[in-house]
Motif scaffolding. Structure first.
Motif, short mmCIF file in Angstrom:
data_model
loop_
_atom_site.label_atom_id
_atom_site.label_comp_id
_atom_site.label_asym_id
_atom_site.label_seq_id
_atom_site.Cartn_x
_atom_site.Cartn_y
_atom_site.Cartn_z
N SER A 68 0.44 -20.18 -0.17
CA SER A 68 -0.19 -19.60 -1.38
C SER A 68 -0.67 -18.32 -0.94
CB SER A 68 -1.36 -20.35 -1.91
OG SER A 68 -1.08 -21.71 -2.15
N PRO A 69 0.30 -17.39 -0.64
CA PRO A 69 -0.12 -16.08 0.03
C PRO A 69 -0.58 -15.00 -1.02
CG PRO A 69 2.15 -16.49 -0.07
CD PRO A 69 1.61 -17.57 -0.45
N ILE A 70 -1.69 -14.42 -0.92
CA ILE A 70 -2.14 -13.28 -1.99
C ILE A 70 -1.47 -12.10 -1.72
CG2 ILE A 70 -4.11 -12.26 -2.80
CD1 ILE A 70 -5.92 -14.36 -1.68
N LEU A 71 -1.01 -11.65 -2.92
CA LEU A 71 -0.31 -10.39 -2.91
C LEU A 71 -1.22 -9.36 -3.44
CD1 LEU A 71 2.35 -8.88 -2.09
CD2 LEU A 71 2.89 -9.37 -4.30
N LEU A 72 -1.39 -8.07 -2.58
CA LEU A 72 -2.46 -7.05 -2.96
C LEU A 72 -1.46 -5.92 -3.37
CD1 LEU A 72 -5.07 -7.78 0.00
CD2 LEU A 72 -5.07 -8.38 -2.35
N LEU A 73 -1.85 -5.19 -4.24
CA LEU A 73 -1.20 -3.82 -4.59
C LEU A 73 -2.03 -2.87 -5.23
CD1 LEU A 73 1.36 -2.05 -5.55
CD2 LEU A 73 1.67 -3.38 -7.56
N ASP A 74 -2.35 -1.70 -4.39
CA ASP A 74 -3.21 -0.72 -4.79
C ASP A 74 -2.38 0.52 -5.33
OD1 ASP A 74 -5.76 0.46 -4.79
OD2 ASP A 74 -5.12 1.58 -2.90
N ASP A 75 -3.21 0.70 -6.73
CA ASP A 75 -2.82 1.89 -7.39
C ASP A 75 -1.42 1.83 -7.98
OD1 ASP A 75 -3.08 4.57 -8.44
OD2 ASP A 75 -2.87 5.67 -6.76
N LEU A 76 -1.24 0.85 -8.79
CA LEU A 76 -0.20 0.74 -9.09
C LEU A 76 0.65 1.80 -10.05
CD1 LEU A 76 2.30 -1.42 -10.50
CD2 LEU A 76 0.84 -1.75 -12.42
N SER A 77 0.18 2.52 -10.91
CA SER A 77 0.81 3.39 -11.57
C SER A 77 1.03 4.90 -10.96
CB SER A 77 0.08 3.77 -13.02
OG SER A 77 -1.41 4.18 -12.69
N ASP A 101 0.70 -1.02 -0.06
CA ASP A 101 -0.01 -0.13 -0.01
C ASP A 101 0.92 1.21 -0.07
OD1 ASP A 101 0.91 0.38 2.56
OD2 ASP A 101 -0.74 -0.87 3.60
N SER A 102 0.34 2.31 0.37
CA SER A 102 0.95 3.68 0.00
C SER A 102 2.32 3.57 1.19
CB SER A 102 0.03 4.99 0.51
OG SER A 102 -0.26 4.74 1.85
N LYS A 103 2.17 2.98 2.36
CA LYS A 103 3.51 3.00 3.30
C LYS A 103 4.62 1.97 2.48
CE LYS A 103 1.75 3.80 7.62
NZ LYS A 103 1.57 3.44 9.20
N THR A 104 4.11 1.13 2.01
CA THR A 104 4.99 -0.06 1.63
C THR A 104 5.69 0.50 0.37
OG1 THR A 104 3.39 -1.58 1.95
CG2 THR A 104 5.44 -2.22 0.83
N PHE A 105 5.02 1.63 -0.58
CA PHE A 105 5.68 2.30 -1.56
C PHE A 105 6.74 2.79 -1.19
CE2 PHE A 105 0.95 2.72 -3.60
CZ PHE A 105 1.16 1.41 -4.20
N PHE A 106 6.96 3.58 -0.28
CA PHE A 106 8.08 4.12 0.29
C PHE A 106 8.84 3.52 1.32
CE2 PHE A 106 5.45 6.90 -2.15
CZ PHE A 106 5.85 7.13 -3.26
N TYR A 107 9.08 2.18 1.38
CA TYR A 107 9.45 1.31 2.45
C TYR A 107 10.61 1.84 3.03
CZ TYR A 107 11.25 -3.17 3.95
OH TYR A 107 11.52 -4.45 4.59
N ASN A 108 11.65 2.28 2.27
CA ASN A 108 12.84 2.96 2.71
C ASN A 108 12.67 4.48 3.35
OD1 ASN A 108 15.31 1.28 1.63
ND2 ASN A 108 13.74 1.03 0.07
N ASP A 109 11.72 5.10 2.97
CA ASP A 109 11.46 6.32 3.89
C ASP A 109 10.83 6.24 5.44
OD1 ASP A 109 12.72 8.22 2.11
OD2 ASP A 109 11.06 8.41 0.79
N ASN A 110 10.33 5.09 5.45
CA ASN A 110 9.63 4.63 6.71
C ASN A 110 10.71 4.56 7.87
OD1 ASN A 110 6.63 4.68 6.62
ND2 ASN A 110 6.92 3.43 4.82
#
Length: 365
Positions: free
Chosen positions: A299-308, A115-124
């Motif tokens: 079989s973990p589902i991976l969710l990705l919101d707002d890719l682009s 999600d939005s937090k994971t997008f900037f994993y290194n800034d957290n």
């Protein structure tokens, strides 16, 4: 296990919705406010009992209704899941018609959200990266959860003794803290080493198709343990006692660990653009997802919101070939349809859902 079908009732903006998912990649697209994120959120709630958007589950109940209901099915095992949340009542979970806890739910139907937090994993903050790392190990390894709880229980007791200024009492908790803490550290290090191998292989494949992926080659990704690995945790605790007593808290140990991403000795957050940071976070999360599937028979589902969002056209095209290498169910959202791209592998199973049309179909039923 992973859902092959999910039914929603009175969840967010949806009166009712039924979706059959592909075993590989699933794209939900449509304009802002159409319900894309809510669909991904419903899958996450159904597999964790929590939302990645809010801590208030009652806010997920459709306005002017009394409860939301989620049903999910796994066509491989025949397993059935039902999650209900009524106003002013705790969440109710049933797996194959038997009442289940959130811990049982998380291990039975694992999912991970980018999600939005994971997008900037290194800034957290380091705490966020530790939690991201620990979540996978919690789900995959019961031994890890035992060591984690053992470590943090001892840490809490040691910190209480430090607040009292009782050095002897604080020392009494060190042996348990060290036993659990060093095992935690080994499991974390092993995960990062193995995920890094998958990450490097994935980047190598992408670079053959898009030269832009070379920016993610030869990165240093490693665990900063939170204590001196060479001397060990016990020695680190002994050396820090005076500081710990002064600050009234344990200042060294796995609770201070971090995952660092560097390029030629410089932290990624200091040299990568926002789009490059987001792409790196996605690739790392995908690699961790693949590792957990391969190594722990999950079989973990991976969710990705707002890719682009944040990704320029070149970086988006760099990402799309990744879909060929996904080994578990992947569910993602975007404003526009991406499946017309020539770089999509037609041999693999993909589904796309236009969310506004899904709403119309279900409204007619």
């Amino acid at each position: 296990m992973a859902f092959s079908k999910i039914d929603l009732r009175n969840f967010r903006c949806f009166d009712s919705l039924s979706i059959d998912l592909s075993s590989n990649s699933n794209l939900f697209y449509g304009k802002n406010g159409s319900g894309k994120t809510s669909i991904l959120e419903s899958i996450y709630v159904a597999s964790s009992g929590r939302s990645f958007r809010t801590s208030n589950l009652e806010s997920l109940i459709k306005r002017d209704t009394e409860a939301f209901n989620i049903k999910a099915y796994d066509n491989k095992t025949g397993s059935i899941l039902e999650v209900n949340k009524a106003r002013n009542k705790p969440i109710d979970i049933k797996i194959n018609n038997s009442k289940a806890t959130i811990s049982e739910l998380v291990r039975t139907f694992p999912s991970f959200s980018i999600d939005s937090k994971t997008f900037f994993y290194n800034d957290n903050a380091p705490d966020y990266r530790r939690k991201h790392l620990d979540r996978g190990l919690f789900i995959a390894s019961s031994d890890y959860s035992k060591d984690w709880f053992g470590y943090f229980r001892s840490l809490k007791q040691r910190n209480s003794a430090l607040k009292l200024g009782d050095r002897a009492l604080a020392k009494a908790y060190d042996s348990v803290l060290v036993d659990n803490g060093e095992r935690l550290n080994i499991l974390r290090e092993n995960l990062i080493i193995e995920v890094k191998k998958i990450f490097d292989d994935l980047v190598s494949k992408l670079a053959q198709e898009n030269i832009r992926a070379n920016i993610f080659s030869d990165l240093d990704i490693y665990l900063k343990s939170g204590f001196d690995n060479k001397s060990g945790l016990l020695d680190s605790l002994n050396k820090s006692y005076n500081i710990d007593l002064k600050r009234k808290i344990t200042t060294t140990g796995p609770h201070k660990a971090d995952v660092l991403f560097e390029s030629k000795g410089t932290l990624i957050k200091d040299i990568f653009s926002r789009g490059e940071q987001k792409m790196l976070s996605i690739l790392w999360s995908l690699s961790q997802n693949i590792y957990l599937g391969r190594s722990f028979n999950l079989s973990p589902i991976l969710l990705l919101d707002d890719l682009s969002s944040e990704l320029d056209v070149e970086m988006l095209e760099c990402f799309l070939p990744t879909l060929k290498y996904i080994e578990n169910r992947f569910v993602f959202s975007n404003i526009v349809d991406l499946f017309g791209s020539k770089i999509i592998d037609e041999k693999q199973s993909y589904k796309k859902f236009h969310v506004e049309q899904l709403n119309l179909k279900n409204a007619k039923k």
